[in-house]
Design a protein around this motif. Structure first.
Motif, PDB file in Angstrom:
ATOM      1  N   ASP A 129       0.527  -4.794   2.949  1.00  0.00           N
ATOM      2  CA  ASP A 129       0.554  -3.395   3.381  1.00  0.00           C
ATOM      3  C   ASP A 129      -0.836  -2.906   3.755  1.00  0.00           C
ATOM      4  O   ASP A 129      -1.014  -2.194   4.744  1.00  0.00           O
ATOM      5  N   LEU A 130      -1.823  -3.274   2.959  1.00  0.00           N
ATOM      6  CA  LEU A 130      -3.187  -2.863   3.265  1.00  0.00           C
ATOM      7  C   LEU A 130      -3.659  -3.490   4.574  1.00  0.00           C
ATOM      8  O   LEU A 130      -4.342  -2.850   5.372  1.00  0.00           O
ATOM      9  N   ALA A 131      -3.278  -4.730   4.794  1.00  0.00           N
ATOM     10  CA  ALA A 131      -3.690  -5.410   6.021  1.00  0.00           C
ATOM     11  C   ALA A 131      -3.044  -4.794   7.252  1.00  0.00           C
ATOM     12  O   ALA A 131      -3.588  -4.887   8.356  1.00  0.00           O
ATOM     13  N   LEU A 147     -10.275  -6.815   5.663  1.00  0.00           N
ATOM     14  CA  LEU A 147     -10.353  -5.842   4.581  1.00  0.00           C
ATOM     15  C   LEU A 147     -11.728  -5.950   3.941  1.00  0.00           C
ATOM     16  O   LEU A 147     -12.197  -7.049   3.629  1.00  0.00           O
ATOM     17  N   LEU A 148     -12.358  -4.808   3.757  1.00  0.00           N
ATOM     18  CA  LEU A 148     -13.647  -4.717   3.079  1.00  0.00           C
ATOM     19  C   LEU A 148     -13.360  -4.118   1.706  1.00  0.00           C
ATOM     20  O   LEU A 148     -13.103  -2.920   1.588  1.00  0.00           O
ATOM     21  N   VAL A 149     -13.354  -4.946   0.679  1.00  0.00           N
ATOM     22  CA  VAL A 149     -12.875  -4.530  -0.642  1.00  0.00           C
ATOM     23  C   VAL A 149     -14.047  -4.160  -1.542  1.00  0.00           C
ATOM     24  O   VAL A 149     -14.987  -4.945  -1.719  1.00  0.00           O
ATOM     25  N   ALA A 150     -13.964  -2.956  -2.113  1.00  0.00           N
ATOM     26  CA  ALA A 150     -15.024  -2.419  -2.957  1.00  0.00           C
ATOM     27  C   ALA A 150     -14.440  -1.980  -4.291  1.00  0.00           C
ATOM     28  O   ALA A 150     -13.218  -1.970  -4.484  1.00  0.00           O
ATOM     29  N   GLU A 151     -15.320  -1.607  -5.212  1.00  0.00           N
ATOM     30  CA  GLU A 151     -14.882  -1.163  -6.541  1.00  0.00           C
ATOM     31  C   GLU A 151     -15.684   0.044  -6.992  1.00  0.00           C
ATOM     32  O   GLU A 151     -16.799   0.272  -6.532  1.00  0.00           O
TER      33      GLU A 151
END
Length: 365
Positions: A129-131, A147-151
């Motif tokens: 879904d995110l993609a 996707l550039l995944v951060a926290e």
């Protein structure tokens, strides 16, 4: 720049309340609000009316300011953002996707993340879904290509250390504090592993167990996303430092063997106590470090970053790398960071009865 969607995974852990562990918030009571406000800043450029502006005890603004500044420079439509609630401890006005996560417990508890398996699997199933959520769909295209995944999770470097130790990986992490209290973190992790009955390396090959007994819910969610992206062959870049390296370690122990880029700041990459280049090499991560020249700016926020406060988080390094990729000049990045900081602080400053913001100094009337 291509179709990139920023995904910020946000949560909390009671580990952040341990004295001297985290600077992600002015004090422990406000720290629980930091991830919620970070999402609001990245989403709309300001926290909701009831949310505090996250600053360190030394006055350094949250790295969410940097990420927001880059989004404004690139255009928020060009860098859409998605937010995942992986155990928020306070409400947020930002729209989030849930993965069934509760706030994490203290890493010294026997089981700080009892729902690790559920969070991991729900995040894994969220990856498609995110993609598909990027700007490409709005234009009738095929969606996001990366996707550039951060926290964002105060206390997260300590829980990252817990996971790395449980997996038997290199036990070194960075810190939001200028001087990394790494030995204190190691003592905390050792206490937690003892309470959990787990030896260092005892969860090798079992990433869920590592998170359940020594981690936090954000790590479970990011690891699930990594595995889900591998399943769907979605390109992903980890926008962070040692915390996301720990998430990559979890993915490696789950069997992910594809290329995993890690985009961080030079503040983390050059931190000898974190040993990130060696950890990245251990985990076969492609490491890139961005340096927008914080020390060259004359704004207090830039000076605080240059001192090593808030070295990373909320996608700081990854979005700086995107700005560089897009050809945005470093001085433009610094100027926008200063402008976003001033805007946030001015909106929260106390006002005189006539509505003006009080100032200090100058000649009396």
């Amino acid at each position: 720049m291509g179709d990139v969607t920023l995904v910020v995974v946000a949560g909390t852990t009671e580990t952040a309340a341990i004295d001297g562990i985290s600077a992600a918030g002015a004090d422990p009571d406000l720290r629980v609000h930091t991830p919620s406000a970070d999402l609001e800043i990245v989403a709309s450029g300001r926290p909701a009316p009831g949310s505090p502006v996250p600053v360190s005890p030394g006055g350094c603004p949250t790295p969410a300011v940097v990420t927001r500044a880059v989004r404004e420079l690139l255009g928020t439509e060009s860098l859409p953002a998605e937010f995942v609630d992986a155990g928020l401890g306070a409400p947020t006005a930002a729209a989030t996707r849930g993965v069934g996560a509760a706030p994490g417990g203290d890493v010294r508890d026997p089981e700080p993340v009892p729902g690790a398996a559920t969070v991991f699997e729900r995040a894994r199933s969220l990856a498609p879904d995110l993609a598909a959520s990027g700007s490409g769909d709005d234009a009738g295209g095929e969606g996001t290509t990366e996707l550039l995944v951060a926290e964002t999770i105060p206390g997260g470097t300590t829980t990252a250390l817990g996971v790395l130790t449980a997996l038997g990986e290199r036990a070194a992490v960075s810190s939001s504090l200028p001087a990394n209290p790494i030995e204190r973190k190691r003592r905390v992790v050792a206490e937690g592993l003892d309470a959990s009955g787990l030896d260092p390396g005892g969860a090798a090959g079992d990433p869920i167990e590592a998170v359940r007994l020594a981690g936090d819910p954000v790590l479970a969610a990011v690891a699930g996303l990594l595995v889900g992206c591998a399943d769907e062959e979605v390109d992903i870049t980890l926008a962070g430092g040692t915390q996301l390296a720990a998430a990559a370690a979890l993915a490696r122990h789950a069997g992910v063997d594809r290329r995993l880029p890690l985009a961080t700041t030079s503040l983390v990459a050059d931190d000898p106590t974190a040993d990130l280049p060696a950890l990245a090499a251990d985990l076969d991560l492609t490491l890139a470090a961005a340096d927008p020249g914080f020390a060259e700016g004359d704004h207090p926020a830039l000076a605080a970053y240059a001192r090593g406060e808030a070295k990373e988080g909320v996608g700081m390094g990854g979005t700086l790398a995107l700005a560089e990729r897009a050809g945005v000049a470093d001085d433009a990045v610094r100027d926008r960071i200063a402008a976003v900081t001033d805007r946030l602080l001015a909106e929260r400053a106390p006002r005189d009865p006539d509505g003006s913001t009080p100032t200090s100094g100058g000649d009396p009337p």
